[in-house]
Design a protein around this motif. Structure first.
Motif, PDB file in Angstrom:
ATOM      1  N   ALA A   1       0.853  -1.190   0.000  1.00 21.63           N
ATOM      2  CA  ALA A   1       0.000   0.000   0.000  1.00 21.63           C
ATOM      3  C   ALA A   1       0.886   1.236   0.000  1.00 21.63           C
ATOM      4  O   ALA A   1       1.938   1.256   0.664  1.00 21.63           O
ATOM      5  N   SER A   2       0.487   2.246  -0.739  1.00 21.33           N
ATOM      6  CA  SER A   2       1.267   3.488  -0.810  1.00 21.33           C
ATOM      7  C   SER A   2       0.317   4.674  -0.906  1.00 21.33           C
ATOM      8  O   SER A   2      -0.859   4.532  -1.266  1.00 21.33           O
ATOM      9  N   ASP A   3       0.858   5.861  -0.591  1.00 21.76           N
ATOM     10  CA  ASP A   3       0.065   7.085  -0.590  1.00 21.76           C
ATOM     11  C   ASP A   3       0.934   8.238  -1.090  1.00 21.76           C
ATOM     12  O   ASP A   3       2.138   8.284  -0.803  1.00 21.76           O
ATOM     13  N   VAL A   4       0.315   9.144  -1.844  1.00 17.71           N
ATOM     14  CA  VAL A   4       1.076  10.277  -2.403  1.00 17.71           C
ATOM     15  C   VAL A   4       1.668  11.121  -1.294  1.00 17.71           C
ATOM     16  O   VAL A   4       2.824  11.543  -1.349  1.00 17.71           O
ATOM     17  N   GLN A   5       0.869  11.386  -0.265  1.00 17.59           N
ATOM     18  CA  GLN A   5       1.345  12.248   0.805  1.00 17.59           C
ATOM     19  C   GLN A   5       2.201  11.515   1.839  1.00 17.59           C
ATOM     20  O   GLN A   5       3.163  12.072   2.364  1.00 17.59           O
ATOM     21  N   ASP A   6       1.839  10.243   2.138  1.00 16.03           N
ATOM     22  CA  ASP A   6       2.488   9.528   3.241  1.00 16.03           C
ATOM     23  C   ASP A   6       3.504   8.501   2.795  1.00 16.03           C
ATOM     24  O   ASP A   6       4.206   7.937   3.635  1.00 16.03           O
ATOM     25  N   GLY A   7       3.567   8.207   1.522  1.00 22.74           N
ATOM     26  CA  GLY A   7       4.537   7.233   1.051  1.00 22.74           C
ATOM     27  C   GLY A   7       4.066   5.801   1.280  1.00 22.74           C
ATOM     28  O   GLY A   7       2.895   5.467   1.086  1.00 22.74           O
ATOM     29  N   ASP A   8       4.983   4.943   1.749  1.00 26.48           N
ATOM     30  CA  ASP A   8       4.695   3.520   1.927  1.00 26.48           C
ATOM     31  C   ASP A   8       3.824   3.307   3.163  1.00 26.48           C
ATOM     32  O   ASP A   8       4.175   3.703   4.274  1.00 26.48           O
ATOM     33  N   LEU A   9       2.641   2.664   2.948  1.00 30.56           N
ATOM     34  CA  LEU A   9       1.722   2.372   4.047  1.00 30.56           C
ATOM     35  C   LEU A   9       1.483   0.872   4.192  1.00 30.56           C
ATOM     36  O   LEU A   9       0.486   0.440   4.792  1.00 30.56           O
ATOM     37  N   THR A  10       2.406   0.047   3.687  1.00 26.46           N
ATOM     38  CA  THR A  10       2.207  -1.403   3.711  1.00 26.46           C
ATOM     39  C   THR A  10       2.035  -1.932   5.130  1.00 26.46           C
ATOM     40  O   THR A  10       1.210  -2.820   5.380  1.00 26.46           O
ATOM     41  N   ARG A  11       2.781  -1.371   6.066  1.00 26.52           N
ATOM     42  CA  ARG A  11       2.691  -1.844   7.445  1.00 26.52           C
ATOM     43  C   ARG A  11       1.348  -1.520   8.086  1.00 26.52           C
ATOM     44  O   ARG A  11       0.970  -2.121   9.101  1.00 26.52           O
ATOM     45  N   ASP A  12       0.610  -0.581   7.498  1.00 27.21           N
ATOM     46  CA  ASP A  12      -0.677  -0.180   8.081  1.00 27.21           C
ATOM     47  C   ASP A  12      -1.857  -0.938   7.478  1.00 27.21           C
ATOM     48  O   ASP A  12      -3.010  -0.704   7.859  1.00 27.21           O
ATOM     49  N   VAL A  13      -1.589  -1.844   6.566  1.00 26.05           N
ATOM     50  CA  VAL A  13      -2.673  -2.576   5.909  1.00 26.05           C
ATOM     51  C   VAL A  13      -3.299  -3.569   6.881  1.00 26.05           C
ATOM     52  O   VAL A  13      -2.594  -4.307   7.573  1.00 26.05           O
ATOM     53  N   LYS A  14      -4.634  -3.597   6.892  1.00 28.90           N
ATOM     54  CA  LYS A  14      -5.368  -4.567   7.703  1.00 28.90           C
ATOM     55  C   LYS A  14      -6.188  -5.457   6.773  1.00 28.90           C
ATOM     56  O   LYS A  14      -6.650  -5.022   5.719  1.00 28.90           O
ATOM     57  N   VAL A  15      -6.359  -6.744   7.196  1.00 34.35           N
ATOM     58  CA  VAL A  15      -7.068  -7.703   6.360  1.00 34.35           C
ATOM     59  C   VAL A  15      -8.155  -8.383   7.178  1.00 34.35           C
ATOM     60  O   VAL A  15      -7.964  -8.700   8.355  1.00 34.35           O
ATOM     61  N   THR A  16      -9.301  -8.578   6.559  1.00 34.95           N
ATOM     62  CA  THR A  16     -10.404  -9.312   7.177  1.00 34.95           C
ATOM     63  C   THR A  16     -10.766 -10.480   6.267  1.00 34.95           C
ATOM     64  O   THR A  16     -10.687 -10.376   5.034  1.00 34.95           O
ATOM     65  N   GLY A  17     -11.204 -11.606   6.874  1.00 39.47           N
ATOM     66  CA  GLY A  17     -11.506 -12.811   6.129  1.00 39.47           C
ATOM     67  C   GLY A  17     -10.541 -13.928   6.496  1.00 39.47           C
ATOM     68  O   GLY A  17      -9.512 -13.708   7.154  1.00 39.47           O
ATOM     69  N   ASN A  18     -10.836 -15.149   6.060  1.00 42.57           N
ATOM     70  CA  ASN A  18     -10.016 -16.303   6.411  1.00 42.57           C
ATOM     71  C   ASN A  18      -9.956 -17.265   5.235  1.00 42.57           C
ATOM     72  O   ASN A  18     -10.904 -17.380   4.440  1.00 42.57           O
ATOM     73  N   VAL A  19      -8.818 -17.990   5.128  1.00 36.18           N
ATOM     74  CA  VAL A  19      -8.623 -18.977   4.078  1.00 36.18           C
ATOM     75  C   VAL A  19      -8.244 -20.299   4.741  1.00 36.18           C
ATOM     76  O   VAL A  19      -7.249 -20.372   5.475  1.00 36.18           O
ATOM     77  N   ASP A  20      -9.052 -21.354   4.505  1.00 29.85           N
ATOM     78  CA  ASP A  20      -8.771 -22.686   5.034  1.00 29.85           C
ATOM     79  C   ASP A  20      -8.110 -23.497   3.925  1.00 29.85           C
ATOM     80  O   ASP A  20      -8.773 -23.947   2.974  1.00 29.85           O
ATOM     81  N   THR A  21      -6.817 -23.703   4.047  1.00 25.39           N
ATOM     82  CA  THR A  21      -6.075 -24.388   2.989  1.00 25.39           C
ATOM     83  C   THR A  21      -6.263 -25.905   3.022  1.00 25.39           C
ATOM     84  O   THR A  21      -5.738 -26.610   2.162  1.00 25.39           O
ATOM     85  N   THR A  22      -7.021 -26.422   4.012  1.00 25.60           N
ATOM     86  CA  THR A  22      -7.291 -27.854   4.043  1.00 25.60           C
ATOM     87  C   THR A  22      -8.591 -28.204   3.323  1.00 25.60           C
ATOM     88  O   THR A  22      -8.943 -29.377   3.212  1.00 25.60           O
ATOM     89  N   LYS A  23      -9.284 -27.193   2.863  1.00 25.38           N
ATOM     90  CA  LYS A  23     -10.544 -27.413   2.178  1.00 25.38           C
ATOM     91  C   LYS A  23     -10.545 -26.676   0.848  1.00 25.38           C
ATOM     92  O   LYS A  23     -10.156 -25.498   0.777  1.00 25.38           O
ATOM     93  N   LEU A  24     -10.981 -27.397  -0.144  1.00 26.06           N
ATOM     94  CA  LEU A  24     -11.067 -26.771  -1.455  1.00 26.06           C
ATOM     95  C   LEU A  24     -12.192 -25.742  -1.481  1.00 26.06           C
ATOM     96  O   LEU A  24     -13.206 -25.884  -0.810  1.00 26.06           O
ATOM     97  N   GLY A  25     -12.005 -24.689  -2.236  1.00 32.26           N
ATOM     98  CA  GLY A  25     -13.040 -23.657  -2.349  1.00 32.26           C
ATOM     99  C   GLY A  25     -12.449 -22.296  -2.656  1.00 32.26           C
ATOM    100  O   GLY A  25     -11.237 -22.139  -2.833  1.00 32.26           O
ATOM    101  N   THR A  26     -13.331 -21.274  -2.719  1.00 29.41           N
ATOM    102  CA  THR A  26     -12.923 -19.890  -2.995  1.00 29.41           C
ATOM    103  C   THR A  26     -13.252 -19.044  -1.782  1.00 29.41           C
ATOM    104  O   THR A  26     -14.391 -19.049  -1.280  1.00 29.41           O
ATOM    105  N   TYR A  27     -12.274 -18.298  -1.316  1.00 23.27           N
ATOM    106  CA  TYR A  27     -12.402 -17.455  -0.133  1.00 23.27           C
ATOM    107  C   TYR A  27     -12.162 -15.990  -0.507  1.00 23.27           C
ATOM    108  O   TYR A  27     -11.392 -15.692  -1.427  1.00 23.27           O
ATOM    109  N   GLN A  28     -12.804 -15.081   0.223  1.00 28.57           N
ATOM    110  CA  GLN A  28     -12.631 -13.649  -0.016  1.00 28.57           C
ATOM    111  C   GLN A  28     -11.883 -12.996   1.143  1.00 28.57           C
ATOM    112  O   GLN A  28     -12.181 -13.250   2.312  1.00 28.57           O
ATOM    113  N   LEU A  29     -10.924 -12.144   0.776  1.00 25.66           N
ATOM    114  CA  LEU A  29     -10.174 -11.355   1.758  1.00 25.66           C
ATOM    115  C   LEU A  29     -10.346  -9.879   1.407  1.00 25.66           C
ATOM    116  O   LEU A  29     -10.268  -9.499   0.230  1.00 25.66           O
TER     117      LEU A  29
END
Length: 422
Positions: free
Chosen positions: A249-277
């Motif tokens: 993640a980046s911003d014109v005014q603030d530069g690199d914001l990768t450390r501030d990225v938050k994620v919601t959702g979960n992925v179960d790699t033991t089960k086949l399917g499509t997950y959303q994050l």
């Protein structure tokens, strides 16, 4: 005197002039003339005519108060002051001299309107042959051209905590008389790049003649939203997964914001399917950005061997599992597979499907071609025989044939000569 008194001249021309004037004027010619001249328009025209011939003397001028003016005649020839009293007809008819009147600067200069003697209140159109006295037009000074101001269009700029806005960038001014006036441009208003909002700038420039040109321009300061870099992914079942890998993640005014990225959702790699994050990040000025991606968990297919095309007889029951095996990438001892049935009642090409399900529940399928051919007829009674010379022999005796496809026709070639041993 020319109009009211008799003249000593007895010429025909003089007589005609007197007759014409007597018909126009009433019994009191002096009153008629005075009435015609006693109007603001007539006085102004007389004053303008007098001023055009000779300006009035100053009030403090102690010289002779008698004004000398050019006579007003129908003759287009410009006569001098020494020609006063002379006539256009060789001296037969004297020309009256207009008295000089001072010019009133507050009154407009209007031409004399001829008087209708029958109705003095209604003026008549002037005769084309008479040249009216034209008022003096004031001299018009050269018209000054206003400056030309070139201002860029309205603009949206990015919020900045350290930058400044150049209000004169791209702004120019020029003038026909003064040339380049860019350095003389004045600007009112200010743009604060550290605060979001709309700012109005007013530009103005004035030339040496005092003419001013102005223009307005709107500058919008906007905060750029952060940008999240994250793409849809496919991962193999059973493997490890980090939802923040390759996400920035980046911003014109603030530069690199990768450390501030938050994620919601979960992925179960033991089960086949499509997950959303869903990823979200906010900059230091309150701007927020979100992005949603899909994570697909998949399993590799199993592989079959021994599925070459197979030819079987019509009506037969072939073993479709014979020579077929399956390999599972997730199991050394794969489970059994299944295969659909094949109808061999009629000749033709058929297709069967082999299926395998692994431990993840992933199904692998593969098709196989089965060619069903017609069954050959079956002969009976075709054993070798020995007969005596001279005996009777029928090649069809004891011979028959059967077929699953219906009646058959038997034919043969060759010959047996029972009269000759052989």
């Amino acid at each position: 005197q020319a109009l009211g008194e008799s003249s000593t001249s007895t010429s025909n021309e003089d007589h005609a002039f007197k007759s014409a004037t007597n018909n126009i004027l009433d019994s009191d010619p002096i009153a008629t003339i005075a009435k015609a001249l006693d109007t603001p328009a007539a006085k102004a025209s007389l004053a303008a005519a007098t001023a055009a011939v000779e300006p009035p003397k100053a009030l403090n001028d102690n010289s002779d108060d008698t004004a000398s003016v050019k006579p007003l005649t129908n003759d287009t020839t410009d006569t001098s002051q020494t020609d006063q009293g002379k006539t256009n007809d060789g001296g037969k008819t004297p020309t009256p001299v207009n008295p000089a009147e001072p010019v009133d600067p507050d009154k407009p200069v209007n031409p004399i309107t001829p008087v209708n003697p029958d109705n003095p209140d209604n003026p008549v159109n002037p005769v084309d042959s008479v040249n009216p006295v034209n008022p003096v037009n004031p001299v018009q000074p050269d018209q000054n051209t206003a400056p030309v101001l070139n201002v860029p269009e309205d603009q949206t700029v990015s919020l900045s905590h350290s930058g400044t806005f150049d209000k004169l960038n791209g702004v120019t001014a020029s003038d026909k008389e003064d040339g380049d006036l860019t350095k003389a441009i004045k600007v009112t208003g200010n743009v604060d790049l550290s605060k979001e909002g709309t700012y109005t700038l007013t530009y103005s420039v004035t030339d040496s003649a005092g003419q001013t040109t102005s223009a307005k321009r709107v500058i919008t300061v906007a905060n750029d939203l952060p940008v999240i870099s994250a793409d849809d992914q496919t991962i193999e079942v059973g493997t490890s997964f980090d939802p923040l890998t390759n996400v920035t993640a980046s911003d014109v005014q603030d530069g690199d914001l990768t450390r501030d990225v938050k994620v919601t959702g979960n992925v179960d790699t033991t089960k086949l399917g499509t997950y959303q994050l869903t990823y979200s990040v906010s900059d230091h000025d309150g701007g927020q950005k979100t992005k949603t991606i899909n994570i697909t968990v998949y399993a590799k297919d199993a592989s079959f061997s021994g599925l070459d095309a197979l030819t079987v007889q019509q009506g037969s029951t072939p073993d479709l599992r014979k020579g077929v095996s399956v390999s599972d990438p997730y199991s050394a001892t794969p489970s059994d597979f299944t295969v659909t049935t094949c109808d061999t009642k009629t000749p033709g090409q058929r297709s069967v499907t082999y299926s395998y399900v692994d431990k993840w529940g992933h199904v692998t399928t593969q098709d196989r071609v089965i060619n069903v051919i017609a069954e050959k007829p079956v002969f009976k009674g075709l054993q070798d025989q020995t007969i005596k010379q001279g005996d009777h022999f029928d090649p069809m005796t004891g011979v028959s044939a059967t077929s699953t496809n219906g009646p058959v026709t038997i034919s043969y070639v060759g010959e047996v000569n029972t009269q000759k041993a052989g």
